[in-house]
Scaffold this motif. Structure first.
Motif, mmCIF file in Angstrom:
data_model
loop_
_atom_site.group_PDB
_atom_site.id
_atom_site.type_symbol
_atom_site.label_atom_id
_atom_site.label_comp_id
_atom_site.label_asym_id
_atom_site.label_seq_id
_atom_site.Cartn_x
_atom_site.Cartn_y
_atom_site.Cartn_z
ATOM 1 N N GLY A 230 -1.368 42.537 11.276
ATOM 2 C CA GLY A 230 -2.506 43.324 10.817
ATOM 3 C C GLY A 230 -2.557 44.686 11.478
ATOM 4 N N ARG A 231 -2.275 44.725 12.773
ATOM 5 C CA ARG A 231 -2.287 46.005 13.492
ATOM 6 C C ARG A 231 -1.155 46.896 13.007
ATOM 7 N N ALA A 232 0.000 46.311 12.742
ATOM 8 C CA ALA A 232 1.148 47.090 12.282
ATOM 9 C C ALA A 232 0.970 47.601 10.863
ATOM 10 N N LEU A 233 0.280 46.837 10.031
ATOM 11 C CA LEU A 233 0.122 47.206 8.630
ATOM 12 C C LEU A 233 -1.100 48.064 8.373
ATOM 13 N N GLY A 234 -2.127 47.922 9.197
ATOM 14 C CA GLY A 234 -3.344 48.701 9.003
ATOM 15 C C GLY A 234 -4.218 48.137 7.906
ATOM 16 N N VAL A 235 -3.754 48.207 6.684
ATOM 17 C CA VAL A 235 -4.406 47.631 5.508
ATOM 18 C C VAL A 235 -3.401 46.685 4.875
ATOM 19 N N ALA A 236 -3.811 45.437 4.623
ATOM 20 C CA ALA A 236 -2.845 44.451 4.149
ATOM 21 C C ALA A 236 -3.524 43.378 3.318
ATOM 22 N N THR A 237 -2.816 42.882 2.317
ATOM 23 C CA THR A 237 -3.274 41.722 1.575
ATOM 24 C C THR A 237 -2.936 40.461 2.357
ATOM 25 N N GLU A 238 -3.443 39.340 1.885
ATOM 26 C CA GLU A 238 -3.101 38.063 2.520
ATOM 27 C C GLU A 238 -1.591 37.851 2.517
ATOM 28 N N THR A 239 -0.943 38.174 1.394
ATOM 29 C CA THR A 239 0.505 37.999 1.307
ATOM 30 C C THR A 239 1.229 38.904 2.285
ATOM 31 N N ASP A 240 0.772 40.155 2.421
ATOM 32 C CA ASP A 240 1.388 41.068 3.388
ATOM 33 C C ASP A 240 1.338 40.491 4.796
ATOM 34 N N LEU A 241 0.171 39.973 5.176
ATOM 35 C CA LEU A 241 -0.016 39.434 6.521
ATOM 36 C C LEU A 241 0.854 38.202 6.745
ATOM 37 N N ARG A 242 0.892 37.315 5.777
ATOM 38 C CA ARG A 242 1.688 36.095 5.908
ATOM 39 C C ARG A 242 3.183 36.409 5.942
ATOM 40 N N ASP A 243 3.607 37.353 5.081
ATOM 41 C CA ASP A 243 5.032 37.633 4.924
ATOM 42 C C ASP A 243 5.619 38.328 6.139
ATOM 43 N N TYR A 244 4.793 38.996 6.935
ATOM 44 C CA TYR A 244 5.316 39.797 8.038
ATOM 45 C C TYR A 244 6.149 38.943 8.988
ATOM 46 N N PHE A 245 5.613 37.780 9.379
ATOM 47 C CA PHE A 245 6.351 36.844 10.223
ATOM 48 C C PHE A 245 6.786 35.600 9.453
ATOM 49 N N ARG A 246 6.745 35.678 8.115
ATOM 50 C CA ARG A 246 7.167 34.575 7.255
ATOM 51 C C ARG A 246 6.481 33.259 7.648
ATOM 52 N N LEU A 247 5.158 33.291 7.689
ATOM 53 C CA LEU A 247 4.393 32.108 8.062
ATOM 54 C C LEU A 247 4.133 31.237 6.846
ATOM 55 N N PRO A 248 3.992 29.916 7.042
ATOM 56 C CA PRO A 248 3.644 29.039 5.918
ATOM 57 C C PRO A 248 2.314 29.458 5.303
ATOM 58 N N MET A 249 2.219 29.379 3.983
ATOM 59 C CA MET A 249 1.073 29.936 3.269
ATOM 60 C C MET A 249 -0.252 29.320 3.699
ATOM 61 N N ALA A 250 -0.329 27.989 3.696
ATOM 62 C CA ALA A 250 -1.598 27.335 4.007
ATOM 63 C C ALA A 250 -2.025 27.617 5.445
ATOM 64 N N GLU A 251 -1.062 27.584 6.368
ATOM 65 C CA GLU A 251 -1.391 27.852 7.771
ATOM 66 C C GLU A 251 -1.841 29.301 7.955
ATOM 67 N N ALA A 252 -1.151 30.224 7.306
ATOM 68 C CA ALA A 252 -1.520 31.635 7.428
ATOM 69 C C ALA A 252 -2.916 31.881 6.883
ATOM 70 N N ARG A 253 -3.247 31.249 5.782
ATOM 71 C CA ARG A 253 -4.577 31.434 5.186
ATOM 72 C C ARG A 253 -5.664 30.991 6.156
#
Length: 427
Positions: A230-253
């Motif tokens: 989030g800090r690196a992206l500034g503005v991000a969708t849920e997918t952007d945040l999850r994809d950054y470290f390739r986290l599992p979808m449900a856990e990232a949510r």
């Protein structure tokens, strides 16, 4: 809420400026670059992706050039692989990446899952389950003999047989074992020789204070990883945040929801799409950026992101057959001010000492003369950094002719794009 955010809504222009500031664009140091600059910029974006393609420059070097300008490559090598100056380690972040050492404890949950054959490539997990004794033999070779490449280990084991599994790039069994041990966090990259990994035990590479750091729970580690994203992206969708470290979808949510509760992420709307604003994000009045963007830059990792923010459709075509490529093999978007205004297909011809511009294409409604002038300056800087003496521009693309003209204009006394009234026509 960040000043200037306008409540819980941002304009697209505000979102772009917040993103570019968060990513560190538009603030190239005026003096000499030091290791401190590189470390700070790397930590700001969280990690540097590593890739083997070398048609222009190795992927992990380029994002720092885009943000800082020309810097000595040895500085990044030192903070990545020097035992006394190491600030980074290699592991799976977005893909294979250089990550700050302090992130190591945040990825132990991923290492632990790999040891249980979860979260790795399916073929690798199957191989590891069926070859546990062999994997321990490979580990023992490194333990006894010290740092070694995959080829050196294969020769010690008198083993040169490919795995026989399609899609494994002709790996030997020892190479597959090394990759599994790497996933598990039992070995890591001690250094690289001509880009080839040299493996050693984690205990002999990672500093003791990092190894002894407490292991956070999986949930806490994932929260902190999403906070970094989030800090690196500034503005991000849920997918952007999850994809950054390739986290599992449900856990990232779940972790995103928790960070909203603590106020670290603020739900906002950017025109027609929902997003999150990091609480540390700032929205500058303008961004004076000029940068070529690597295909492996975190600004464009999630391919729908440049479409949402910049109206710029980008796809990497390295693995696309040549006759099906739309824009070229190694295509770099060109960032000017707060817009992606063009794209260029680049190649370093080191034998001839030339930077080849195989195509140059401006986006619709962009002033091509202004864009070509700014791009010419950036290409000249890039050529010097890569160690090439000439720039050769092919005729392909609507920006090729004005770019040739800009490069051949030897009478310029100041860089293109330096005029303060410069504007790009909005699409």
């Amino acid at each position: 809420m960040v000043a200037g955010a306008g409540g819980h809504t941002l304009s697209l222009a505000e979102a772009r400026r917040a993103v570019l500031r968060a990513q560190g664009f538009g603030a190239r140091p005026s003096g000499g670059l030091t290791r401190r600059h590189l470390v700070a910029a790397s930590r700001r974006i969280g990690m540097l992706q590593i890739d083997s393609v070398n048609v222009l420059m190795r992927a992990h070097y380029f994002p720092l050039y885009s943000r800082l300008g020309a810097y000595p490559l040895k500085l990044l090598d030192e903070v990545s692989y020097s035992p006394k100056r190491r600030q980074f380690f290699e592991y799976w972040g977005h893909e294979a990446c250089l990550l700050p050492l302090e992130v190591f404890p945040l990825l132990r949950w991923r290492m632990e899952r790999a040891r249980n054959f979860v979260g790795t490539w399916a073929m690798l997990a199957r191989f590891a389950k069926a070859n546990r004794a062999f994997i321990e033999r490979v580990f023992a070779v490194i333990d006894e003999h010290g740092p070694a490449s995959a080829g050196e280990i294969a020769r010690r084991l008198l083993e040169e047989r490919p795995t026989g599994t399609r899609g494994w790039w002709g790996w030997t069994q020892s190479k597959a074992a090394l990759e599994f041990l790497f996933w598990c966090g039992r070995i890591t990259t001690a250094t690289r020789r001509n880009f080839t990994r040299v493996y050693d035990l984690v205990d002999r590479v990672i500093p003791l204070e990092i190894l002894n750091a407490p292991t956070p729970s999986c949930e806490e580690a994932q929260r902190r990883l999403i906070a970094i994203a989030g800090r690196a992206l500034g503005v991000a969708t849920e997918t952007d945040l999850r994809d950054y470290f390739r986290l599992p979808m449900a856990e990232a949510r779940g972790r995103i929801a928790e960070l909203v509760e603590t106020g670290e992420l603020v739900p906002i709307a950017v025109e027609s799409w929902k997003a999150y604003l990091h609480r540390d994000a700032k929205i500058p009045r303008r961004v004076d950026a000029r940068a070529l963007i690597s295909p492996f830059d975190s600004l464009i990792w999630e391919r729908r992101r440049p479409e949402r923010l910049f109206g710029f459709r980008y796809r990497i075509e390295i693995y696309t057959p040549a006759h099906k490529r739309e824009h070229g093999y190694y295509v770099l978007p060109f960032l000017l001010r707060d817009r992606l205004v063009a794209r260029v297909d680049l190649k370093a011809d080191r034998q001839q000492g030339q930077l080849l511009v195989l195509s140059a294409l401006a986006e619709p409604n962009v002033d091509r003369l202004k864009a070509a002038g700014a791009l010419a300056d950036e290409l000249a800087l890039l050529a010097r950094w890569v160690g090439l003496e000439q720039i050769a521009v092919a005729d392909r693309g609507n920006l090729a002719a004005p770019l040739k003209s800009a490069l051949s204009n030897a009478e310029r006394t100041e860089p293109f794009g330096a005029d303060k009234d410069f504007r790009l026509e909005e699409a």
